[in-house]
Design a protein around this motif. Structure first.
Motif, PDB file in Angstrom:
ATOM      1  N   THR A  87      49.997  15.084 -57.312  1.00 16.69           N
ATOM      2  CA  THR A  87      50.495  15.038 -56.223  1.00 16.69           C
ATOM      3  C   THR A  87      50.964  13.172 -56.973  1.00 16.69           C
ATOM      4  OG1 THR A  87      49.848  16.466 -55.069  1.00 16.69           O
ATOM      5  CG2 THR A  87      50.216  14.154 -54.130  1.00 16.69           C
ATOM      6  N   ALA A  88      50.102  13.231 -57.308  1.00 18.25           N
ATOM      7  CA  ALA A  88      49.841  11.888 -57.677  1.00 18.25           C
ATOM      8  C   ALA A  88      50.639  11.264 -58.709  1.00 18.25           C
ATOM      9  CB  ALA A  88      48.604  11.152 -58.301  1.00 18.25           C
ATOM     10  N   LEU A  89      51.454  12.126 -59.514  1.00 22.16           N
ATOM     11  CA  LEU A  89      51.779  12.017 -60.771  1.00 22.16           C
ATOM     12  C   LEU A  89      54.152  12.219 -60.372  1.00 22.16           C
ATOM     13  CD1 LEU A  89      50.702  14.148 -63.569  1.00 22.16           C
ATOM     14  CD2 LEU A  89      51.268  11.037 -63.724  1.00 22.16           C
ATOM     15  N   ALA A  90      53.631  13.100 -59.242  1.00 24.19           N
ATOM     16  CA  ALA A  90      55.158  13.013 -58.405  1.00 24.19           C
ATOM     17  C   ALA A  90      55.382  11.590 -58.038  1.00 24.19           C
ATOM     18  CB  ALA A  90      54.972  14.095 -57.813  1.00 24.19           C
ATOM     19  N   ALA A  91      54.732  10.491 -57.142  1.00 22.13           N
ATOM     20  CA  ALA A  91      54.234   9.665 -56.282  1.00 22.13           C
ATOM     21  C   ALA A  91      54.503   8.554 -57.254  1.00 22.13           C
ATOM     22  CB  ALA A  91      52.795   9.552 -55.223  1.00 22.13           C
ATOM     23  N   THR A  92      54.433   9.187 -58.962  1.00 19.13           N
ATOM     24  CA  THR A  92      54.327   7.751 -59.473  1.00 19.13           C
ATOM     25  C   THR A  92      56.203   8.129 -59.713  1.00 19.13           C
ATOM     26  OG1 THR A  92      52.224   8.077 -59.661  1.00 19.13           O
ATOM     27  CG2 THR A  92      52.667   5.961 -60.812  1.00 19.13           C
ATOM     28  N   ASP A  93      56.506   8.985 -59.285  1.00 20.22           N
ATOM     29  CA  ASP A  93      58.507   8.830 -60.054  1.00 20.22           C
ATOM     30  C   ASP A  93      58.272  10.306 -61.060  1.00 20.22           C
ATOM     31  OD1 ASP A  93      59.384   8.403 -58.795  1.00 20.22           O
ATOM     32  OD2 ASP A  93      60.614   6.622 -59.410  1.00 20.22           O
ATOM     33  N   TRP A  94      56.853  10.693 -61.614  1.00 17.30           N
ATOM     34  CA  TRP A  94      57.331  11.632 -62.960  1.00 17.30           C
ATOM     35  C   TRP A  94      57.776  12.878 -62.072  1.00 17.30           C
ATOM     36  CZ3 TRP A  94      53.941  11.305 -67.826  1.00 17.30           C
ATOM     37  CH2 TRP A  94      53.518  10.080 -68.149  1.00 17.30           C
ATOM     38  N   ARG A  95      58.026  13.842 -62.765  1.00 16.89           N
ATOM     39  CA  ARG A  95      58.890  14.755 -62.370  1.00 16.89           C
ATOM     40  C   ARG A  95      57.792  15.839 -62.847  1.00 16.89           C
ATOM     41  NH1 ARG A  95      64.599  14.299 -65.323  1.00 16.89           N
ATOM     42  NH2 ARG A  95      62.841  14.228 -67.091  1.00 16.89           N
TER      43      ARG A  95
ATOM     44  N   ARG B 266      41.608   8.769 -53.039  1.00 14.58           N
ATOM     45  CA  ARG B 266      41.987   7.499 -52.743  1.00 14.58           C
ATOM     46  C   ARG B 266      41.272   7.353 -55.104  1.00 14.58           C
ATOM     47  NH1 ARG B 266      38.422   3.582 -50.866  1.00 14.58           N
ATOM     48  NH2 ARG B 266      37.996   4.866 -49.057  1.00 14.58           N
ATOM     49  N   ALA B 267      40.108   8.140 -55.176  1.00 16.08           N
ATOM     50  CA  ALA B 267      39.863   8.447 -56.159  1.00 16.08           C
ATOM     51  C   ALA B 267      40.562   9.635 -57.255  1.00 16.08           C
ATOM     52  CB  ALA B 267      38.406   9.486 -56.254  1.00 16.08           C
ATOM     53  N   TYR B 268      41.196  10.417 -56.949  1.00 14.79           N
ATOM     54  CA  TYR B 268      42.349  10.906 -57.350  1.00 14.79           C
ATOM     55  C   TYR B 268      43.443   9.786 -57.799  1.00 14.79           C
ATOM     56  CZ  TYR B 268      40.643  15.654 -57.795  1.00 14.79           C
ATOM     57  OH  TYR B 268      39.671  17.069 -57.849  1.00 14.79           O
ATOM     58  N   ILE B 269      43.622   9.234 -57.293  1.00  9.29           N
ATOM     59  CA  ILE B 269      45.135   8.255 -57.648  1.00  9.29           C
ATOM     60  C   ILE B 269      44.711   7.106 -58.670  1.00  9.29           C
ATOM     61  CG2 ILE B 269      46.097   6.135 -56.813  1.00  9.29           C
ATOM     62  CD1 ILE B 269      46.353   7.107 -53.798  1.00  9.29           C
ATOM     63  N   ALA B 270      43.112   7.092 -58.561  1.00  9.37           N
ATOM     64  CA  ALA B 270      42.425   6.059 -60.092  1.00  9.37           C
ATOM     65  C   ALA B 270      42.662   7.026 -60.877  1.00  9.37           C
ATOM     66  CB  ALA B 270      41.039   5.483 -59.567  1.00  9.37           C
ATOM     67  N   LEU B 271      42.401   8.155 -60.896  1.00 13.75           N
ATOM     68  CA  LEU B 271      41.995   9.305 -61.762  1.00 13.75           C
ATOM     69  C   LEU B 271      43.618   9.801 -62.237  1.00 13.75           C
ATOM     70  CD1 LEU B 271      40.222  11.209 -63.442  1.00 13.75           C
ATOM     71  CD2 LEU B 271      41.116  13.212 -62.137  1.00 13.75           C
TER      72      LEU B 271
ATOM     73  N   PRO C 269      48.631  18.628 -49.776  1.00 11.75           N
ATOM     74  CA  PRO C 269      47.498  17.786 -51.075  1.00 11.75           C
ATOM     75  C   PRO C 269      46.937  16.619 -49.884  1.00 11.75           C
ATOM     76  CG  PRO C 269      49.782  17.750 -51.778  1.00 11.75           C
ATOM     77  CD  PRO C 269      49.532  19.076 -50.183  1.00 11.75           C
ATOM     78  N   ALA C 270      45.550  16.754 -50.793  1.00 12.83           N
ATOM     79  CA  ALA C 270      44.168  15.328 -49.940  1.00 12.83           C
ATOM     80  C   ALA C 270      45.645  14.262 -49.779  1.00 12.83           C
ATOM     81  CB  ALA C 270      42.612  15.568 -50.417  1.00 12.83           C
ATOM     82  N   LEU C 271      46.363  13.684 -50.580  1.00 14.52           N
ATOM     83  CA  LEU C 271      47.323  12.671 -51.171  1.00 14.52           C
ATOM     84  C   LEU C 271      47.855  12.684 -50.694  1.00 14.52           C
ATOM     85  CD1 LEU C 271      45.672  11.797 -53.741  1.00 14.52           C
ATOM     86  CD2 LEU C 271      47.188  12.152 -54.869  1.00 14.52           C
ATOM     87  N   ILE C 272      48.337  13.548 -49.064  1.00 17.01           N
ATOM     88  CA  ILE C 272      49.138  13.494 -48.292  1.00 17.01           C
ATOM     89  C   ILE C 272      48.520  13.601 -46.897  1.00 17.01           C
ATOM     90  CG2 ILE C 272      51.462  14.367 -47.341  1.00 17.01           C
ATOM     91  CD1 ILE C 272      52.445  14.847 -50.268  1.00 17.01           C
ATOM     92  N   TYR C 273      47.417  14.287 -46.811  1.00 21.72           N
ATOM     93  CA  TYR C 273      46.901  15.393 -45.600  1.00 21.72           C
ATOM     94  C   TYR C 273      45.993  13.631 -45.210  1.00 21.72           C
ATOM     95  CZ  TYR C 273      43.126  17.065 -42.828  1.00 21.72           C
ATOM     96  OH  TYR C 273      41.913  17.186 -41.802  1.00 21.72           O
ATOM     97  N   ASP C 274      45.342  12.948 -46.203  1.00 25.28           N
ATOM     98  CA  ASP C 274      45.209  12.042 -45.414  1.00 25.28           C
ATOM     99  C   ASP C 274      44.746  10.604 -46.934  1.00 25.28           C
ATOM    100  OD1 ASP C 274      42.806   9.494 -44.790  1.00 25.28           O
ATOM    101  OD2 ASP C 274      41.975  10.422 -43.942  1.00 25.28           O
ATOM    102  N   HIS C 275      46.252  10.009 -46.926  1.00 27.10           N
ATOM    103  CA  HIS C 275      45.832   9.411 -48.096  1.00 27.10           C
ATOM    104  C   HIS C 275      44.711   8.628 -48.157  1.00 27.10           C
ATOM    105  CE1 HIS C 275      48.494   6.590 -46.539  1.00 27.10           C
ATOM    106  NE2 HIS C 275      48.265   5.584 -46.911  1.00 27.10           N
TER     107      HIS C 275
ATOM    108  N   THR D 225      37.018   6.675 -63.742  1.00 25.63           N
ATOM    109  CA  THR D 225      36.750   6.896 -62.625  1.00 25.63           C
ATOM    110  C   THR D 225      35.932   8.711 -61.950  1.00 25.63           C
ATOM    111  OG1 THR D 225      39.408   6.658 -62.425  1.00 25.63           O
ATOM    112  CG2 THR D 225      38.345   8.209 -60.616  1.00 25.63           C
ATOM    113  N   VAL D 226      34.925   8.383 -60.921  1.00 23.61           N
ATOM    114  CA  VAL D 226      34.539   9.692 -60.081  1.00 23.61           C
ATOM    115  C   VAL D 226      34.761   9.740 -59.618  1.00 23.61           C
ATOM    116  CG1 VAL D 226      32.121  10.509 -59.735  1.00 23.61           C
ATOM    117  CG2 VAL D 226      32.572   8.593 -62.075  1.00 23.61           C
TER     118      VAL D 226
END
Ligand SMILES: Nc1ncnc2c1ncn2[C@@H]1O[C@H](COP(=O)(O)OP(=O)(O)OP(=O)(O)O)[C@@H](O)[C@H]1O
Ligand SMILES: [Mg+2]
Length: 262
Positions: free
Chosen positions: A24-32, A242-247, A230-236, A213-214
């Motif tokens: 999800t984080a990759l997709a949000a960074t414009d990676w298809r 935040r950790a997954y975005i950093a990862l 995804p947690a990233l959307i459920y509660d970003h 990142t941990v």
């Protein structure tokens, strides 16, 4: 398209949570991004909001019936993120594959078939089941690189050495190009001295291979899948997201420059 397998034969260490949220984080960074659910449990498919009844084609069709990859993908509600879902019949695939020729090569063959798939995605994340059976071997044989989620607990390093042995065997027999992009420490609990100690041991043993990142133990990460999000959307904003975005950011830094479609 860069292919990243997410594997660890130990169950419940955060493979699927990592696959969903990094994708999800990759997709949000414009990676298809394409997520392949290679686990008969189908947790990645459920967690991304594809109920069993809506799984039109699955990883089973891909591996056993050799349906072209481009026909097995479906959209998710997340922009830039498609999925090849898993259904329970994938558990039979592990058995059915035993008797086919090139049984560890099925996924790679699916990627190698001439199809527009390479131009459609920049990255493919493959979520593996908790075993080193044929499904995981297919993922490792097809992947460019491996990301290992490692739970900060006592036996973590023991399990890891078995996984690394398997990686070596796959490199020797099926996929000499297979790399390890990194080890991600998951379910880190700052209040627990043992997790701290394990994290330290893992870092002193594996050095730079371990992502900075941990991923903390965070209840929002475990709630999100029941909402099909995804947690990233459920509660970003939560600590886990935040950790997954950093990862994902760290991962992007380690990946080769993505190949853009012509
Ligand atoms: N950082 C975390 N904090 C709290 N709960 C988490 C975290 N990561 C994962 N979980 C929860 O722990 C359980 C196992 O996680 P997950 O399904 O991602 O592991 P897995 O390695 O894919 O498991 P399996 O081996 O069964 O495929 C799930 O219920 C998940 O929601
Ligand atoms: Mg899983």
């Amino acid at each position: 398209m860069i292919r990243v397998a997410i594997a660890n034969q130990k169950g419940g260490v955060g493979k699927t949570t990592t696959a969903i949220n990094v994708a999800t984080a990759l997709a949000a960074t414009d990676w298809r991004t394409l997520l392949i659910d290679l686990d008969p449990q189908g947790n990645a498919s459920t967690g991304i909001g594809i109920p069993a009844a809506d799984r039109h084609r699955s990883a089973y069709d891909l591996l056993i019936d050799q349906v072209p990859l481009s026909e097995c993908t479906q959209r998710t509600r997340i922009t830039n993120l498609d999925i090849v879902p898993a259904t329970v019949d994938l558990s039979g695939a592990e058995v059915e594959l035993v008797s086919v020729e090139h049984r560890t090569d099925r996924l790679r063959q699916a990627f190698d078939q001439p199809s527009p798939i390479d131009a459609r995605y920049d990255v493919c994340i493959i979520d593996c089941p908790p075993s080193l059976g044929l499904l995981t071997l297919n993922a490792l044989s097809a992947a460019d690189t491996l990301l290992v989620p490692l739970q900060c607990e006592f036996f973590a390093l023991e399990g890891l050495s078995q996984l690394l042995k398997t990686v070596e065997q796959v490199q020797q027999r099926f996929n000499p190009e297979l790399g390890i992009i990194g080890v991600a420490l998951t379910m880190y609990d700052r209040r627990n001295r043992l997790t701290d100690q394990v994290a330290e041991d893992v870092r002193s043993c594996l050095g730079e291979l371990v992502f900075q990142t941990v991923i903390p133990r965070n209840v929002r990460l475990s709630e999100a899948p029941s909402h099909g999000l995804p947690a990233l959307i459920y509660d970003h904003q939560c600590a886990g997201s935040r950790a997954y975005i950093a990862l994902a950011r760290e991962l992007i830094g380690r990946l080769p420059q993505r190949r853009k479609a012509a």
